[in-house]
Each structure stands twice: as structure tokens, then as C-alpha cells.
Design an enzyme around this catalytic site. Sequence first.
Site, PDB file in Angstrom:
ATOM      1  CG  ASP A  84      -1.932   1.025   1.309  1.00 35.05           C
ATOM      2  OD1 ASP A  84      -2.403   1.434   0.231  1.00 35.05           O
ATOM      3  OD2 ASP A  84      -2.308   1.429   2.422  1.00 35.05           O
ATOM      4  CG  HIS A  85      -0.291   4.957   0.071  1.00 35.70           C
ATOM      5  ND1 HIS A  85      -0.581   6.005  -0.772  1.00 35.70           N
ATOM      6  CD2 HIS A  85      -1.459   4.598   0.624  1.00 35.70           C
ATOM      7  CE1 HIS A  85      -1.881   6.258  -0.718  1.00 35.70           C
ATOM      8  NE2 HIS A  85      -2.428   5.420   0.113  1.00 35.70           N
ATOM      9  CB  THR A 232      -8.851   4.602  10.014  1.00 34.34           C
ATOM     10  OG1 THR A 232      -7.738   5.189   9.327  1.00 34.34           O
ATOM     11  CG2 THR A 232      -9.034   5.303  11.341  1.00 34.34           C
TER      12      THR A 232
END
Length: 287
Positions: A84-85, A232
Site C-alpha cells: 500500500d502506498h 482506520t
Amino acid sequence: MLVSAKEMLTKAKAGKYAVGQFNINNLEWTKSILLTAQELQSPVILGVSEGAGKYMCGYKTIVGMVNGMIEELGITVPVALHLDHGSFEGAKKCIEAGFSSVMFDGSHYPIEENVEKTTELVKLCGEKGISLEAEVGAIGGEEDGVIGKGECADPNECKAIADLGVTMLAAGIGNIHGKYPDNWEGLSFETLDAIQKLTGDMPLVLHGGTGIPADMIKKAISLGVAKINVNTECQLAFADATRKYIEAGKDLQGKGFDPRKLLAPGAEAIKATVKEKMELFGSVGKA
Ligand code: 13P
């Protein structure tokens, strides 16, 4: 066996549903997500940020853990293990370590440099049959300590990156990582519509899945979003369930100190969150 995210996302885009990417942080999270995907017969993407990668002792450790779990838990639904990222170097490391999918987040580079680096990764991923996610337009909020403001991507830049041969494209449409502020203006469906018109069949990715109202999620899927990232919300569910367990004093009663018992309520809370999201995204029964 881990699979590239290409087939599951092509099917999702054509079938007007989205596959969830749920970020993992430890063994319990990974197990909860895999078991829920299997129970609901849903394809799933396990997301690993570079920070989580370091925390879990590096990419090779993660590949070993996930492959082992898929075998030992008898997971038969399609599972992609996705960076991710990722930075340019991080993406290369994951390709070497055995990830089946990577994201290169070149959104903070000038577009020419994003194109150049993405092009090199298209080649490397193509050689190994790994899916590649590119990003245009920064996603707001905090990701591993880097704070960005929600941006709307330029649809023409999205087309330029999509045309390089990436598998899926994350485009900023006013989405933000973490909790949305009270004065959030919502997703820009105008931008999403313009991007989808120019990028055609390309599966689009919606980051910042936590706290986006259900009607906006459904509208985004109808406009070409085929992958939605959630992090989150799982963290909050895990922390809240663990806190309640401790406050109830269960950890103070002899065997409650057992980490397997201490972490169990959090693991169950993650399962419930993942189930709710898979139902909302429409991926249940699509394995
Ligand atoms: P949230 O933490 O807002 O769910 O976003 C997750 C994400 O987009 C990971 O890339």
C-alpha cells in the site's frame, strides 16, 4: 496461493461491485480478514504499508506468514497481497519478496517522473504477473506519518498513467485517509465521472474507505470504483474491543493475561468490520 489482483478487479468493475483492501498489522488481523473472506466467499486484498512492513519484520516474513495461513486455514478464495502506498524502492523489494500486487504512489512526483517510474514498474510487474496500482492526485490525511490534503486528480493525467498499462488506478477525488473532518465536502463525483470516461475499463481505487457514507460508496462503485481501501476502521474496532476487554478486568483474572485471550476480542471486532464492508461493497459470494 496468492493471486494478482487483476482478475478479481476486472470482474468487480464489470459486475459493479468492489473488492475490499484491508490493511494488516499482525497475525491476528491477517487471520481475521482471511477467515471472513473465506466464510463470505469474497475475494480479498491484504494491504501492507511500508511502516507495517517494517513492524512485521519485513516483506519476506509477511509473504511467509500469509502463504502459510492460506494453506493451513484452507483458504480457497482469491487473495492478493498488496503493498500500500509504496515508494519506488519499496515496490521493487515487494516484487522480489513474493507479493502478488504492489502500489507505487508517485503522486508526489511531477507527472513526468511519475510516468517514468510507473513505466519501469509496469515492465517489472508484467514479467512476474503481478498487479500494479498507480496513483494520481494525493489522497489527503495521514499515511505513515505523511500528511496530505485531499486533492482532485486531473483526469488527463489519470489517462496518461492508465495508458502505461497499470492494472488499477487510485485517483484523488477529495478522499482522505483516517476520519473525515466535520467540514468535509464529500467525494467529487464529477471528477470520478470524468476520470472513468477517459480511462474506460480501468478499475479505479478509492482510498480512505473509513467513514465514507454508504450512499457515496455505492455511487462511487456505480462510477467505476472496483477496489476500496479500509484501514482506520479496523484499527478503531480492534482498539475499542481491546480497551473494553481490559476495562472489564478480564485481563486481570489469571488466564486473561494470555495474549491469545487478550487479542481475541479485537480479532472478532475486525471480523465484524470486514464483514460489514464486504456486504456494503457487494463482494460477498463473488469468489
Ligand atoms: P482509511 O485508513 O481511511 O480507511 O484509508 C485506508 C487506505 O486508503 C489505505 O491506503
